[in-house]
Design an enzyme around this catalytic site. Sequence first.
Site, PDB file in Angstrom:
ATOM      1  N   GLY A 140      16.961  13.399  15.006  1.00 21.21           N
ATOM      2  CA  GLY A 140      18.040  12.475  15.346  1.00 21.21           C
ATOM      3  C   GLY A 140      17.573  11.098  15.756  1.00 21.21           C
ATOM      4  N   GLU A 253      -0.941  -0.092  12.086  1.00 18.54           N
ATOM      5  CA  GLU A 253      -0.301   0.898  11.214  1.00 18.54           C
ATOM      6  C   GLU A 253       0.421   0.207  10.064  1.00 18.54           C
ATOM      7  OE1 GLU A 253       3.411   4.098  11.338  1.00 18.54           O
ATOM      8  OE2 GLU A 253       2.430   3.511  13.208  1.00 18.54           O
ATOM      9  N   GLY A 350       6.800   2.909 -21.634  1.00 17.59           N
ATOM     10  CA  GLY A 350       7.785   3.612 -22.436  1.00 17.59           C
ATOM     11  C   GLY A 350       7.946   5.050 -21.977  1.00 17.59           C
ATOM     12  N   GLY A 374       6.858   4.207   8.704  1.00 18.41           N
ATOM     13  CA  GLY A 374       6.160   3.133   9.409  1.00 18.41           C
ATOM     14  C   GLY A 374       7.091   2.005   9.823  1.00 18.41           C
TER      15      GLY A 374
END
Length: 398
Positions: A140, A253, A350, A374
């Site tokens: 959540g 990060e 293709g 991130g």
Amino acid sequence: MSVAHSLNLRSGFYDVDHDDYRASVREFVRREVEPHYLEWEEARLVPRSAWQAAGKNGILGLAVPEQYGGGGVSDFRFPMIVAEELSAVGATSYLLSLRLQDDIVLPYLVDLCTEEQKQRWLPGAVSGELVLAIAMTEPGAGSDLQGIRSTAVRDGDGWILNGAKTFITNGINADLVIVFARTDPDAGSRGFSLFVVERADPGFSRGRKLDKVGIPGQDTAELVFEDVRVGPENVLGEIGEGLIYLMQRLPKERLSLAVQALAASEAAVKWTQDYVFERTAFGKRIGDQQATRFELADLETEVEITRAYVQNAALALTEGTLTAAEASKAKLWATEMQVRVTSRCLQLFGGYGYMNEYPIARAFRDSRVQTIYGGTSQIMKEIIGRDIAGRYPKEAGR
């Protein structure tokens, strides 16, 4: 000559030490990764042996001090080389697993561990014997870290940890998990702390290994903590400083994700250039069609300009001057570019571009998550926008 190499030679971004390290990494990839990577993808898991091989060949723990077995090198150009060489062969799942350990989790241990904790954990993380993960996201609560519900309640000299985490990279393989939990519901941003949970701790279990659209070989899992007792020896840093610790390390990060996006885009462009000048249509090479040349020009230009910004950000990170907004710009632009570039490259292949036996198909599939984890692109824009607004005091608008 690849896009990356052509620009590197002009910019002087890499020096001889970097070139020597690249040769070593390239040989490692040829010997230890390419022959096995598709098997790892089919198994939906990078084996422990691949972690140990990375440790043995100097791929892990580059920034860990030498006394704990690491390379003792803070220069972010070395991890960039790892990203470029693994991306060149389309080994995205393996790359993401390794970079999560080195660029995202290990800095917490290097910076925040006590000496006893460093002796206990760092050598194994460098050798690949210990696989690391960090558990922030919850079912959540995604980008809203202050919305988490996992709790740690004091119990004597330790803590009782309860909660559930999801989308955890390295979640199945992980031996050590840094867990972000609420320790004081009334303390606002000072109400969060970090704890290290180990594989065998009672009450710690894995949920599902999640079935993702892309990067199948990289294990992403649900983690469950039910009355896990964490002793004082596994508290990371100071109680109440958890959110601050996360905020301090997010720029690295996000730059790591930008580097991965750039490396993947460069590889996709190179594969595409090779392909269109090998295939023919209507009596000439596909690459000699004006429409194709225009597309190639756009792709190469976009990638090379992105590399210039990311290189500057990498140097700033090494110098300790990279800001959160600058890292967010790198992550926002490079990951959105990756989605655009891989899609346009696939089009030039293709029908073959839609076949998983071609690395461009896997690169297209793997790119999509980059703008989500991130910190989503929308979150990156919010960080950048707040930085812009902060340059203008509110009083000035009255």
